[in-house]
Design a protein around this motif. Structure first.
Motif: not given
Length: 252
Positions: A55, A91, A111, A113-115, A140, A142
């Protein structure tokens, strides 16, 4: 039997959906005495660092690759926002920083990324919210569109998901939550090759806005979450990051 068209069936579907939402709203009203869990008060162990440099963003025109590095940052935040305490799943954030051609220092976002992480108590803040699939709730983080890692600034939005909530239901939808994190202590070099650094940081001054775009449950949901919350919020986390200068990155 008379023929039944999709339009003929629509009122019954609307009624069933309305009843489900009303039931959830009624259950949400039972959480007036809800007390946030203290189960997440202690920091979690530092997450394993990510060494994925895919990324890394493109550098500004004229930037010297040897004077810019790509950082990959992994954090496991503990978040208190309104009435909710939750340990977010790790994250991963990637950004670049270095010297601009004019000698000033710059940054480029890469970038995040997380869930989704389950919120204890679900939509109701009670055991029923955890046991019933329809009443489950997840959060979540963002990227909110701005960051300055030199001074510890980061903006985030928090998307809320549940079978009873629309996709756009978000804390900070109109304006993101702005964090100004402070270090809890000195950084620690875990490894020199590859470079791996650990640190802890926190912010206890940010304002938490109300959730928006949550459909008929917007009001009950904000009451359940204790939002908006101008004070009493906290984000604290242990973090790890690694880096490479751009002249050491694999060729595209």
């Amino acid at each position: 039997m008379p023929n039944t068209t999709p339009d003929d069936r629509r009122p019954s579907l609307v009624r069933r959906t309305a009843l489900a939402l009303a039931g959830a709203a009624a259950l949400t009203g039972l959480v007036g005495a809800y007390t946030p869990s203290l189960a997440h008060a202690e920091p979690s162990s530092t997450p394993q660092y990510s060494s994925d440099f895919s990324d890394c963003p493109a550098l500004p025109a004229g930037a010297d690759p040897a004077r810019w590095r790509c950082e990959v940052h992994t954090a496991a935040p503990l978040l208190t926002i309104g009435k909710v305490d939750v340990t977010l799943d790790p994250i991963v954030m990637t950004h670049a920083e270095g010297q601009m051609p004019d000698g000033t220092w710059g940054q480029v976002w890469g970038a995040m990324h997380s869930t989704p992480t389950t919120v204890p108590g679900g939509l109701t803040g009670t055991a029923a919210g955890e046991r019933t699939r329809q009443l489950r709730l997840a959060i979540k983080p963002e990227y909110g569109g701005s960051s300055d890692f030199y001074i510890g600034r980061l903006s985030l939005r928090f998307r809320l998901s549940s079978p009873l909530l629309p996709h756009g239901c978000t804390i900070g939808a109109s304006a993101p939550v702005d964090f100004q994190v402070k270090r809890s202590g000195p950084s620690k070099w875990v490894s020199q090759d590859p470079p791996v650094i650990e640190f802890s940081a926190y912010d206890d001054t940010f304002t938490a806005p109300a959730a928006e775009h949550c459909g008929p449950l917007t009001g009950p949901l904000n009451r359940r979450l204790g939002l908006p919350a101008p004070s009493g919020n906290l984000m604290t986390y242990d973090a790890t990051y690694t880096f490479r200068t751009y002249d050491q990155l694999p060729s595209a």
